[in-house]
Scaffold this motif. Structure first.
Motif, short mmCIF file in Angstrom:
data_model
loop_
_atom_site.label_atom_id
_atom_site.label_comp_id
_atom_site.label_asym_id
_atom_site.label_seq_id
_atom_site.Cartn_x
_atom_site.Cartn_y
_atom_site.Cartn_z
N LEU A 152 29.59 0.48 -5.96
CA LEU A 152 28.37 0.38 -5.17
C LEU A 152 28.21 1.62 -4.30
O LEU A 152 29.19 2.16 -3.79
CB LEU A 152 28.39 -0.86 -4.29
N SER A 153 26.96 2.04 -4.12
CA SER A 153 26.66 3.17 -3.24
C SER A 153 25.76 2.68 -2.12
O SER A 153 24.80 1.94 -2.35
CB SER A 153 25.91 4.26 -4.01
N ARG A 154 26.07 3.10 -0.90
CA ARG A 154 25.21 2.76 0.23
C ARG A 154 24.03 3.72 0.25
O ARG A 154 24.15 4.88 -0.07
CB ARG A 154 25.97 2.87 1.54
N GLY A 155 22.88 3.18 0.65
CA GLY A 155 21.69 4.00 0.75
C GLY A 155 20.59 3.23 1.44
O GLY A 155 20.86 2.29 2.20
N TYR A 156 19.36 3.60 1.15
CA TYR A 156 18.20 3.01 1.79
C TYR A 156 17.11 2.79 0.75
O TYR A 156 16.85 3.67 -0.08
CB TYR A 156 17.68 3.92 2.91
N TRP A 157 16.48 1.63 0.79
CA TRP A 157 15.35 1.33 -0.08
C TRP A 157 14.08 1.54 0.74
O TRP A 157 13.90 0.92 1.79
CB TRP A 157 15.43 -0.10 -0.62
N CYS A 158 13.22 2.42 0.27
CA CYS A 158 12.02 2.82 1.00
C CYS A 158 10.79 2.38 0.21
O CYS A 158 10.75 2.49 -1.02
CB CYS A 158 11.98 4.33 1.15
N GLU A 159 9.78 1.89 0.93
CA GLU A 159 8.54 1.46 0.29
C GLU A 159 7.35 1.90 1.14
O GLU A 159 7.47 2.05 2.35
CB GLU A 159 8.49 -0.07 0.14
N CYS A 160 6.21 2.07 0.48
CA CYS A 160 4.96 2.37 1.17
C CYS A 160 3.93 1.31 0.76
O CYS A 160 3.69 1.10 -0.43
CB CYS A 160 4.44 3.76 0.81
N TRP A 161 3.36 0.64 1.75
CA TRP A 161 2.42 -0.45 1.55
C TRP A 161 1.11 -0.14 2.27
O TRP A 161 1.12 0.51 3.31
CB TRP A 161 2.96 -1.75 2.14
N THR A 162 0.00 -0.63 1.72
CA THR A 162 -1.26 -0.59 2.46
C THR A 162 -1.82 -1.99 2.53
O THR A 162 -1.55 -2.85 1.68
CB THR A 162 -2.32 0.33 1.80
N GLU A 163 -2.61 -2.19 3.57
CA GLU A 163 -3.24 -3.48 3.79
C GLU A 163 -4.65 -3.24 4.30
O GLU A 163 -4.87 -2.45 5.22
CB GLU A 163 -2.43 -4.25 4.83
N ASP A 164 -5.62 -3.91 3.67
CA ASP A 164 -7.02 -3.81 4.10
C ASP A 164 -7.22 -4.81 5.22
O ASP A 164 -7.14 -6.02 5.01
CB ASP A 164 -7.95 -4.10 2.93
N LEU A 165 -7.52 -4.32 6.41
CA LEU A 165 -7.63 -5.19 7.57
C LEU A 165 -8.97 -5.92 7.64
O LEU A 165 -9.12 -6.85 8.43
CB LEU A 165 -7.42 -4.38 8.85
N THR A 166 -9.93 -5.52 6.81
CA THR A 166 -11.25 -6.19 6.84
C THR A 166 -11.45 -7.10 5.64
O THR A 166 -12.51 -7.69 5.52
CB THR A 166 -12.38 -5.15 6.85
N ASP A 167 -10.46 -7.21 4.78
CA ASP A 167 -10.61 -8.02 3.57
C ASP A 167 -10.64 -9.50 3.92
O ASP A 167 -9.65 -10.06 4.38
CB ASP A 167 -9.47 -7.72 2.60
N ALA A 168 -11.79 -10.12 3.69
CA ALA A 168 -11.96 -11.54 4.03
C ALA A 168 -11.14 -12.45 3.13
O ALA A 168 -10.85 -13.59 3.50
CB ALA A 168 -13.44 -11.91 3.96
N THR A 169 -10.74 -11.98 1.94
CA THR A 169 -9.97 -12.82 1.03
C THR A 169 -8.49 -12.85 1.39
O THR A 169 -7.73 -13.59 0.78
CB THR A 169 -10.11 -12.33 -0.43
N GLU A 170 -8.10 -12.04 2.37
CA GLU A 170 -6.71 -12.00 2.82
C GLU A 170 -5.74 -11.74 1.67
O GLU A 170 -4.75 -12.44 1.49
CB GLU A 170 -6.33 -13.26 3.59
N ARG A 171 -6.05 -10.70 0.90
CA ARG A 171 -5.14 -10.29 -0.17
C ARG A 171 -3.83 -9.82 0.44
O ARG A 171 -3.82 -9.28 1.54
CB ARG A 171 -5.75 -9.16 -0.98
N PRO A 172 -2.75 -9.97 -0.28
CA PRO A 172 -1.46 -9.47 0.23
C PRO A 172 -1.48 -7.94 0.24
O PRO A 172 -2.27 -7.30 -0.46
CB PRO A 172 -0.45 -10.01 -0.77
N PRO A 173 -0.61 -7.32 1.02
CA PRO A 173 -0.51 -5.86 1.02
C PRO A 173 -0.21 -5.33 -0.39
O PRO A 173 0.35 -6.04 -1.23
CB PRO A 173 0.66 -5.58 1.96
N THR A 174 -0.59 -4.09 -0.63
CA THR A 174 -0.40 -3.45 -1.93
C THR A 174 0.72 -2.42 -1.84
O THR A 174 0.71 -1.56 -0.96
CB THR A 174 -1.69 -2.73 -2.37
N LEU A 175 1.68 -2.52 -2.75
CA LEU A 175 2.77 -1.56 -2.82
C LEU A 175 2.27 -0.31 -3.54
O LEU A 175 1.74 -0.40 -4.65
CB LEU A 175 3.97 -2.15 -3.57
N HIS A 176 2.45 0.86 -2.92
CA HIS A 176 2.00 2.11 -3.52
C HIS A 176 3.13 3.01 -3.98
O HIS A 176 2.91 3.92 -4.77
CB HIS A 176 1.10 2.88 -2.55
N GLY A 177 4.31 2.79 -3.47
CA GLY A 177 5.42 3.62 -3.88
C GLY A 177 6.72 3.11 -3.33
O GLY A 177 6.75 2.40 -2.33
#
Length: 131
Positions: free
Chosen positions: A4-29
């Motif tokens: 096993l190797s120690r490290g860090y898992w990194c993610e970039c998410w966006t969220e539409d704050l005006t979306d009335a349907t309350e969709r979950p955040p979107t993973l971009h990378g």
């Protein structure tokens, strides 16, 4: 913890704050970093890349993290604490997450023999169209 190797898992998410349907955040990378400097550098490069397109408030948030918050993030990562960097651009919230992780190396395929079932599959036959 052999292998096993120690490290860090990194993610970039966006969220539409005006979306009335309350969709979950979107993973971009996502990115697997093997050191704290590599992890916070991934966020720093992304922020520097997008700052020309950000509104003035979001740009200020980005540069504040780059100049002041980044050192705090690095220290927290070195203590194996998860970190989050968030900026809001208009109605969009952009969030980078960095979490300590253990990585399991994948088996190297060149020296390994494929399982016997791998030879049961035949290539797809090409079907020609009727004339």
């Amino acid at each position: 913890m052999t292998g096993l190797s120690r490290g860090y898992w990194c993610e970039c998410w966006t969220e539409d704050l005006t979306d009335a349907t309350e969709r979950p955040p979107t993973l971009h990378g996502s990115f697997d970093a093997y050191s704290a400097p590599q992890a916070d550098r991934w966020v720093a490069v992304a922020l520097r890349t997008i700052t020309p397109a950000l509104d003035p408030d979001a740009c200020d948030e980005a540069w504040a993290w780059l100049h002041e918050g980044r050192a705090d993030t690095r220290r927290a990562l070195l203590r194996s604490e998860p970190c989050t960097v968030t900026i809001s651009h208009g109605s969009t919230r952009i969030t980078w997450t960095i979490r300590p992780a253990l990585f399991l190396p994948l088996a190297h395929r060149e020296a390994a023999e494929l399982p016997s079932c791998a030879h049961d599959f035949k290539p797809h036959a090409t079907v020609s169209s009727p004339r």
